[in-house]
Design a protein around this motif. Structure first.
Motif, PDB file in Angstrom:
ATOM      1  N   ALA A  45       0.835  -1.209   0.000  1.00  0.00           N
ATOM      2  CA  ALA A  45       0.000   0.000   0.000  1.00  0.00           C
ATOM      3  C   ALA A  45       0.870   1.259   0.000  1.00  0.00           C
ATOM      4  O   ALA A  45       0.562   2.227  -0.706  1.00  0.00           O
ATOM      5  CB  ALA A  45      -0.936   0.004   1.203  1.00  0.00           C
ATOM      6  N   ASN A  46       1.945   1.248   0.770  1.00  0.00           N
ATOM      7  CA  ASN A  46       2.842   2.401   0.813  1.00  0.00           C
ATOM      8  C   ASN A  46       3.524   2.634  -0.532  1.00  0.00           C
ATOM      9  O   ASN A  46       3.713   3.780  -0.959  1.00  0.00           O
ATOM     10  CB  ASN A  46       3.892   2.231   1.912  1.00  0.00           C
ATOM     11  CG  ASN A  46       3.309   2.383   3.291  1.00  0.00           C
ATOM     12  OD1 ASN A  46       2.245   2.958   3.487  1.00  0.00           O
ATOM     13  ND2 ASN A  46       4.001   1.832   4.282  1.00  0.00           N
ATOM     14  N   LYS A  49       1.009   4.069  -2.941  1.00  0.00           N
ATOM     15  CA  LYS A  49       0.851   5.501  -2.626  1.00  0.00           C
ATOM     16  C   LYS A  49       2.037   6.294  -3.150  1.00  0.00           C
ATOM     17  O   LYS A  49       1.870   7.382  -3.708  1.00  0.00           O
ATOM     18  CB  LYS A  49       0.687   5.707  -1.129  1.00  0.00           C
ATOM     19  CG  LYS A  49       0.567   7.188  -0.757  1.00  0.00           C
ATOM     20  CD  LYS A  49      -0.199   7.419   0.484  1.00  0.00           C
ATOM     21  CE  LYS A  49      -0.314   8.855   0.901  1.00  0.00           C
ATOM     22  NZ  LYS A  49      -0.311   9.878  -0.115  1.00  0.00           N
ATOM     23  N   LEU A  52       1.631   6.719  -6.847  1.00  0.00           N
ATOM     24  CA  LEU A  52       0.598   7.713  -7.119  1.00  0.00           C
ATOM     25  C   LEU A  52       1.098   9.124  -6.829  1.00  0.00           C
ATOM     26  O   LEU A  52       0.944  10.032  -7.654  1.00  0.00           O
ATOM     27  CB  LEU A  52      -0.644   7.388  -6.281  1.00  0.00           C
ATOM     28  CG  LEU A  52      -1.905   8.169  -6.543  1.00  0.00           C
ATOM     29  CD1 LEU A  52      -2.325   8.115  -7.996  1.00  0.00           C
ATOM     30  CD2 LEU A  52      -3.026   7.623  -5.665  1.00  0.00           C
ATOM     31  N   ASP A  53       1.736   9.318  -5.684  1.00  0.00           N
ATOM     32  CA  ASP A  53       2.258  10.638  -5.321  1.00  0.00           C
ATOM     33  C   ASP A  53       3.312  11.118  -6.315  1.00  0.00           C
ATOM     34  O   ASP A  53       3.291  12.268  -6.751  1.00  0.00           O
ATOM     35  CB  ASP A  53       2.857  10.622  -3.910  1.00  0.00           C
ATOM     36  CG  ASP A  53       1.818  10.474  -2.823  1.00  0.00           C
ATOM     37  OD1 ASP A  53       0.602  10.627  -3.109  1.00  0.00           O
ATOM     38  OD2 ASP A  53       2.212  10.175  -1.676  1.00  0.00           O
ATOM     39  N   GLN A  89      -5.451   5.424  -8.806  1.00  0.00           N
ATOM     40  CA  GLN A  89      -6.315   5.603  -7.636  1.00  0.00           C
ATOM     41  C   GLN A  89      -7.289   4.434  -7.498  1.00  0.00           C
ATOM     42  O   GLN A  89      -7.519   3.946  -6.392  1.00  0.00           O
ATOM     43  CB  GLN A  89      -7.083   6.924  -7.738  1.00  0.00           C
ATOM     44  CG  GLN A  89      -6.218   8.129  -7.525  1.00  0.00           C
ATOM     45  CD  GLN A  89      -6.927   9.435  -7.861  1.00  0.00           C
ATOM     46  OE1 GLN A  89      -7.820   9.486  -8.718  1.00  0.00           O
ATOM     47  NE2 GLN A  89      -6.508  10.507  -7.200  1.00  0.00           N
ATOM     48  N   GLU A  92      -5.328   1.548  -6.187  1.00  0.00           N
ATOM     49  CA  GLU A  92      -5.047   1.768  -4.765  1.00  0.00           C
ATOM     50  C   GLU A  92      -6.280   1.434  -3.925  1.00  0.00           C
ATOM     51  O   GLU A  92      -6.189   0.738  -2.909  1.00  0.00           O
ATOM     52  CB  GLU A  92      -4.620   3.218  -4.537  1.00  0.00           C
ATOM     53  CG  GLU A  92      -4.308   3.552  -3.094  1.00  0.00           C
ATOM     54  CD  GLU A  92      -3.947   5.015  -2.904  1.00  0.00           C
ATOM     55  OE1 GLU A  92      -2.997   5.284  -2.160  1.00  0.00           O
ATOM     56  OE2 GLU A  92      -4.630   5.893  -3.493  1.00  0.00           O
ATOM     57  N   HIS A  93      -7.439   1.896  -4.369  1.00  0.00           N
ATOM     58  CA  HIS A  93      -8.692   1.641  -3.663  1.00  0.00           C
ATOM     59  C   HIS A  93      -9.017   0.142  -3.653  1.00  0.00           C
ATOM     60  O   HIS A  93      -9.379  -0.418  -2.612  1.00  0.00           O
ATOM     61  CB  HIS A  93      -9.833   2.432  -4.309  1.00  0.00           C
ATOM     62  CG  HIS A  93     -11.177   2.112  -3.737  1.00  0.00           C
ATOM     63  ND1 HIS A  93     -11.587   2.570  -2.504  1.00  0.00           N
ATOM     64  CD2 HIS A  93     -12.183   1.358  -4.227  1.00  0.00           C
ATOM     65  CE1 HIS A  93     -12.796   2.110  -2.255  1.00  0.00           C
ATOM     66  NE2 HIS A  93     -13.183   1.374  -3.282  1.00  0.00           N
ATOM     67  N   ALA A  96      -6.707  -1.757  -1.358  1.00  0.00           N
ATOM     68  CA  ALA A  96      -7.056  -1.501   0.042  1.00  0.00           C
ATOM     69  C   ALA A  96      -8.299  -2.286   0.457  1.00  0.00           C
ATOM     70  O   ALA A  96      -8.440  -2.667   1.611  1.00  0.00           O
ATOM     71  CB  ALA A  96      -7.272  -0.004   0.270  1.00  0.00           C
TER      72      ALA A  96
END
Length: 139
Positions: A45-46, A49, A52-53, A89, A92-93, A96
């Motif tokens: 997950a990190n 992220k 994405l960032d 995104q 990522e969703h 999660a």
């Protein structure tokens, strides 16, 4: 061994943007290693992220360069950036939420849509504008 390797075929003629692309390759390789190595979900997950960032950061810089060099396909290119962000995104969703089936889709997206279609086709179209701009007096 890396999942994907940077080479000069990906170069767009701008050392900063090329460095960004190399960083994105590094993050994708890290994600691949984590997914194959069955790392903890938190680590995966990190990394998602981070991808994405960094994509947000890179796309903003790429769009700034496109405007500065007068790239005529700016609007369409920006729309593709927005689509890539939405797909990341969504992944990522889904991740999660415990979706393990979307990993194959992510690989297909990263390799086909992003690397081949986006960098090798769309970003490469910027190269002549970037190179032409960098040789003008005052730049």
């Amino acid at each position: 061994m890396s999942f994907i390797n940077w080479s000069d075929i990906y170069s767009v003629g701008d050392p900063t943007l090329d460095g960004h692309h190399q960083k994105l390759f590094d993050i994708v390789n890290q994600l691949h290693d984590e997914l194959l190595g069955h790392h903890r979900e938190e680590a995966v997950a990190n990394t998602i992220k981070a991808l994405l960032d960094y994509s947000h950061y890179h796309f903003a810089e790429e769009e700034r360069v496109m405007k500065a060099v007068g790239f005529p396909e700016y609007e369409g290119h920006k729309a593709v950036h927005e689509m890539i962000i939405r797909k990341l995104q969504d992944y990522e969703h889904n991740k999660a939420a415990g979706d393990r089936e979307s990993t194959g889709e992510l690989y297909t997206f990263l390799l086909s849509d992003w690397l081949w279609k986006h960098i090798l086709e769309m970003d490469k179209k910027m190269a002549p504008y970037i190179l032409g701009h960098s040789h003008k007096p005052g730049n």
